[in-house]
Each structure stands twice: as C-alpha cells, then as structure tokens.
Design an enzyme around this catalytic site. Structure first.
Site: not given
Length: 282
Positions: A137, A157, A185
């Site tokens: 994980r 970004c 975005n």
C-alpha cells in the site's frame, strides 16, 4: 458517447452551474495582456476511468495523443526537466534560457533515494514494488517537494501517483490501478490531456509488470474553467460525440525505458474539430 465524453460534459456543467467565481479576488495567473485570469472553480472533483473498458480520449475534439505521450515519457522515462528533450512547446513559457524548468517534474523522479533494498529513484521504486511487492500500500510517487519549490519554475500540478493492485474474482491475473492527484487543473487546456497521459502510463506499467490495466482515478483539488474559456467550453460540450477509440500499444515492449512515441496509437478515433488558439494563463 464515450464514457470520457460523458464524464467531461457532466464535470463542465457542474463547474459552470455550481462553481465559485474568483473574479475580483487576489489570483496569481495573468493573461498575456497582463489582465488577471479569473476562474469558475469546483473543489474536490473525482473522476473514475475504467481503462479495461475504453481509452478515455475525448471525441468532442481531438486530443493530441502523440504529444501527450511525448510529455509523459519526458517526465517519467527520460526524467528530464529540460524542454530541449521535449518535442512540443507547451513548457516554453516556464523554461529559462538554457531550457530548464528548474527542479520540477522529471527532475524529482530522477533523484535517487536510499531504501532498504538499495538506491533507487521514484520510477525504479514503483517498478520494483509492482514486481516484488504487488499488494504493498506504499507504491506511490511525489513531485511536490517543499524544499525544492523555490527552484521550480512552476509548482507541479499533477504531483502524485498512487498505484494499487487488485484481482478480479474470475481471473488469476493481477490488475493495476492508479490514483492521479492534481492540485490544480485547467479543464479546457489540460484535463483530458492529463487523463490520457496517465492512462498511457498505467498501460505501460501494467504491460512491463505483467498485469492487466484497471482504473485510473483522477482527484482534482481545484478544477477550474478560466473566464476566457467559458464560451469555448459551452460550445464544446454541445458538440456531437462518437464511440471511444481503440488504444494500441506495442505488445513486444517489456522494458519501461524502451517505449517510444511510435509504440502507441489511437485507432478508429472519430472526433470533433480542433479547438484553435486556446489562451493560456501563466
């Protein structure tokens, strides 16, 4: 209508109908003429793309898949921060006279780190874990390194990928999924571009590790439409749509670092006309 078109149209309508306007607020981006670039924004947009069902390229307009792939290879494979290693000009506004964008994007993926298993960069670590610890994980990357932000010409970004392996109940083959985390975005200029890039990345990693490809989950903290993009978006989401294209990737490539732009194609790609001269805020 492709699933990607449906997701995009729904997201745009939600932003336009229910978003927050930044007009008159203190914002950083400006247009080329020096005026402030305001947006309508939504917080915490989450879109899911099942790559086993279709490749999520918009059909409302053409997504330039070759340029998308060239950039993702520039960042993840070449691990470069110099635009002279890139065939498009999308990063020109953020490059210095030598072509460098600073300690951003590919630079961070190339930095070697000490692990118990030895020195590896972030991409090498992802591939190592996918092959040796598929149910870990902890398979993730991070480009948002605070100590280096002052030396980045643009803060990342799309800054983090988290990979997770699952298995279908009717198959023994493992399935590779990924979460793309994005702080910001530009929906018109970059949304489907990023979705296609990281979909290709998942396909690449799945192939070299012997997995099937699963879901890309795109998490956007600030999903925005710029003020000068609003009429373009309104026209775009009213266009006719087509069936999703077929994604082809060279099945002979088994080494992540051997992929070339020519190893990918979108076949039977029907789409609307190109959106010309999109203004970009910097």
């Amino acid at each position: 209508m492709s699933l990607a078109d449906n997701i995009f149209i729904s997201m745009c309508k939600d932003i336009l109908d229910n978003g927050t306007s930044t007009e008159g607020e203190k914002v950083r981006p400006k247009w080329e003429d020096g005026t402030f670039a305001y947006t309508i924004k939504k917080f915490g947009v989450v879109n899911r793309y099942d790559l086993s069902k279709e490749f999520p390229a918009l059909t409302l307009r053409r997504t330039a898949i070759k340029s998308c792939i060239d950039e993702i290879l520039w960042i993840w494979q070449k691990k470069s921060n110099n635009i002279n290693d890139l065939n498009s000009h999308i990063w020109d506004s953020w490059a210095d006279e030598d072509g460098s964008i600073g300690k951003a994007y590919g630079y961070q993926l190339a930095v070697k780190h000490q692990y118990k298993e030895g020195m590896m960069d972030q991409v090498e670590r992802v591939i190592y874990d996918l092959k040796n610890n598929p149910y870990s994980r902890r398979i993730m990357t991070n480009l948002y390194v605070h100590q280096d932000l002052h030396e980045m010409n643009l803060y990342p970004c799309a800054y983090s990928m988290t990979f997770n392996v699952t298995k279908k109940s009717d198959s023994e083959k493992l399935v590779l999924n990924g979460i793309l985390n994005q702080r910001s975005n530009d929906i018109l200029a970059a949304n489907n571009w990023n979705v296609c890039q990281y979909s290709v990345l998942l396909h690449m990693l799945a192939q070299v590790c012997g997995y099937e490809v699963g879901e890309l989950v795109h998490v956007i903290a600030d999903a925005h439409i710029y003020d000068r993009h609003i009429p373009v978006i309104k026209e775009l989401i009213e266009r006719p749509t087509f069936e999703a294209p077929t994604f082809w990737m060279n099945p002979d490539v088994k080494d992540f670092y051997q992929f070339k732009v020519e190893d990918f194609e979108l076949r039977n790609y029907q789409h609307g006309p190109k959106v010309e001269n999109i203004p970009v805020a910097v």
